[in-house]
Design an enzyme around this catalytic site. Structure first.
Site, short mmCIF file in Angstrom:
data_model
loop_
_atom_site.label_atom_id
_atom_site.label_comp_id
_atom_site.label_asym_id
_atom_site.label_seq_id
_atom_site.Cartn_x
_atom_site.Cartn_y
_atom_site.Cartn_z
N ASN A 152 13.73 57.93 -18.47
CA ASN A 152 13.32 59.14 -18.05
C ASN A 152 14.10 59.98 -16.99
OD1 ASN A 152 12.79 57.05 -16.06
ND2 ASN A 152 10.97 57.93 -15.53
N VAL A 179 18.45 54.27 -25.01
CA VAL A 179 18.12 55.44 -25.46
C VAL A 179 18.51 56.55 -24.69
CG1 VAL A 179 15.63 56.90 -25.86
CG2 VAL A 179 15.63 54.57 -25.79
N VAL A 229 6.01 47.24 -16.30
CA VAL A 229 5.85 46.31 -15.98
C VAL A 229 6.20 45.04 -16.88
CG1 VAL A 229 3.77 44.71 -15.22
CG2 VAL A 229 4.13 47.49 -14.27
N GLU A 249 11.37 48.68 -9.75
CA GLU A 249 10.67 49.92 -9.46
C GLU A 249 9.94 49.84 -11.06
OE1 GLU A 249 10.38 51.91 -7.32
OE2 GLU A 249 11.90 51.41 -6.07
N CYS A 283 7.16 57.82 -13.73
CA CYS A 283 6.46 56.64 -13.37
C CYS A 283 5.03 56.98 -12.49
CB CYS A 283 7.30 55.45 -12.86
SG CYS A 283 8.46 56.28 -11.45
N GLU A 455 13.51 51.71 -2.79
CA GLU A 455 14.68 52.43 -2.78
C GLU A 455 14.71 53.59 -1.97
OE1 GLU A 455 14.92 53.21 -7.25
OE2 GLU A 455 16.64 52.07 -7.17
#
Ligand code: NDP
Length: 481
Positions: A152, A179, A229, A249, A283, A455
């Site tokens: 993403n 991707v 997850v 993450e 997310c 992060e």
């Protein structure tokens, strides 16, 4: 092919190809056009990347932090200078509108490089007085780190891992999502152009098996994953085999709570940002919007009106506000959830259709209850669930009743209540009267199944360095024998 990179991998400061690896394509999600053909990393490629990282790391760690920082600062400047090219590349690879990528992707990566470039020279240890003796601590890099990214925010994810890793003296081998393989290579080029020594930032392509090969390599001291997850569970377990440090993450199903005294226009705007930006593929999205019963009517009215005005279309047109999903599979998955929501009795307020290609309309469901699948599972698409609540204790309990704990938002004009509620929400990142803002200065990460570690911010120091304690004896050794 309009975004073909020079080769699939970037190792030891140069592009590397190995045709023996399985071929795969990158597509422009708006049209399905093939924009690049790459090859997955073979074991020989993974070995080469790991060896390059291990060879380069010790010299890098021995450099002065200001020297390391200077190179990262230079890379940040190059990213800013090339923001348009990088944004167009990210739009081609992800399908996110240029309107977004111009401000949110490479720019955020550059922020991370600048932040950690400035942070590294300020890192110090402790001195601990122990009477006659003393002890001190040193902050050391971990060594070789493995980074694995989701699709993403490809360049942002790569930079959020590379910046602290490199600033504190580590080397990184990074695997982007198959991707969206392209922008990590652009970041590698930029870092090397800025003067990063060969071998410190390597990119290898491929799917989960290549990620697993990195995680299982005995030279890896730390694994940082951004992903779902289920993948997090696998990667965490594999990293545990080698007793490696981890940052995870992972996904979320975050609550956004709108109290009756909220500024409704702002709350609606935040709910839209927190569900429709990047076609909902974020997310931290506040996909469970809890609205106080007394303001539900006006909230839905404003929401439907503004959602109906969202401009969908060609992501390369800067007027476009929403593009397609990243892949046919993701679009299909999201449409499956919409069908499920309808079947479970949620009320479709707007959207719900797939207007062609990999596009899905921004979709709002009302009358959603906590037990519905659309209120429990991460959809990762432009689907908002609106739920109603009556009192504070009730909404906090319902907000926390999920295995996830990535983020949460609260809209209210009563700041006492805002702090009280945030204090009880089980989430790694909370916003009060804002949503989805993630400046590099602020630590970012989840609790519960949404992850471990942080992060960004000062917190990242803990996750890319380790403490060495040194005891200094200054008298005779007191031995009983
Ligand atoms: P996935 O979990 O499917 O994949 C994440 C990465 O892990 C990909 O590069 C994938 O490779 C790789 N991978 C898959 N299996 C393994 C394995 N066994 N060992 C090592 N690596 C593996 O996530 P998506 O790419 O579909 O991204 C969407 C998810 O990411 C959502 O759940 C979202 O919430 C989460 N996310 C979390 C963020 C956060 O910071 N908390 C930010 C952004 C996204 P490949 O896909 O190429 O096969």
């Amino acid at each position: 092919m309009r975004a073909q990179p020079k080769a699939s991998h970037f190792i030891g400061g140069v592009y590397v190809e190995d045709d023996a690896g399985a071929a795969f394509h990158s597509h422009y999600p708006a049209t399905g056009e093939v924009i690049a053909k790459l090859h997955s990393a073979t074991p020989a490629i993974v070995e080469r990347a790991m060896a390059a990282a291990a060879d380069a790391q010790a010299d890098w760690a021995a450099r002065l932090p200001v020297e390391r920082g200077r190179i990262l600062q230079r890379a940040a400047q190059i990213m800013r200078d090339r923001n348009r090219d990088l944004s167009e590349l990210e739009t081609l690879d992800t399908g996110k509108p240029l309107q977004e990528t111009l401000v949110a992707d490479a720019a955020s990566g550059a922020d991370a490089l600048e932040y950690f470039a400035g942070f590294a020279p300020t890192v110090t240890g402790q001195t601990i007085a122990l009477g006659r003796d003393m002890a001190y601590t040193l902050r050391e890099p971990l060594g070789v780190c493995a980074g694995i990214g989701a699709w993403n925010y490809p360049i942002q994810i790569a930079a959020w891992k590379a910046a602290p890793a490199l600033a504190f003296g580590n080397a990184l081998v990074f695997k982007p999502s198959e991707v969206t393989p392209l922008s990590a290579l652009a970041l590698a080029e930029i870092l090397h152009e800025a003067g990063l020594p060969a071998g410190l930032f390597n990119v290898v392509q491929g799917a989960g098996d290549v990620g697993a090969a990195l995680v299982g390599d005995s030279r890896v001291a730390k694994v940082s994953l951004t992903g779902s997850v289920p993948t997090g569970r696998k990667v965490y377990a594999q990293a545990a085999e080698g007793i490696r440090a981890v940052t995870m993450e992972l996904g979320g199903k975050s609550p956004l709570i709108v109290f009756e005294d909220a500024d409704l226009d702002n709350a609606v705007g935040a709910a839209m940002l927190g569900n429709f930006y990047s076609s909902g593929q974020i997310c931290t999205n506040g996909t469970r919007v809890f609205v106080a019963r007394s303001v539900l009517g006006p909230f839905l009215e404003k929401l439907a009106a503004r959602t109906g005005r969202i401009v969908m279309g060609d992501p390369l047109d800067e007027a476009t506000q929403m593009g397609p999903l990243v892949s046919a599979a993701q679009a299909e998955r999201v449409m499956g959830y919409i069908a499920r929501g309808i079947a479970e009795g949620a009320r479709l307020v707007c959207g719900g259709n797939a207007p062609g290609g990999w596009f899905v309309e921004p979709t709002v469901f009302a009358d959603v209850t906590d037990d519905m699948v659309i209120a429990r599972e991460e959809i990762f698409g432009p689907v908002m669930s609106v739920l109603v609540f009556d009192d504070e204790d009730e909404v906090i309990a319902r907000a926390n009743a999920t295995e996830y704990g990535l983020a949460a938002g609260v809209f209210t004009r009563d700041l006492t209540r805002a702090h009280r509620v945030v204090g009880r929400l089980q989430a790694g990142t909370c916003w009060i009267n804002a949503y989805n803002l993630t400046p590099v200065e602020m630590p970012f990460g989840g609790v519960k199944a949404s992850g471990v570690g942080r992060e960004n911010g000062h917190a990242a120091l803990e996750h890319y360095t380790r403490v060495k304690s040194v005891y200094l004896g200054m008298g005779d050794v007191d031995a009983p024998y």
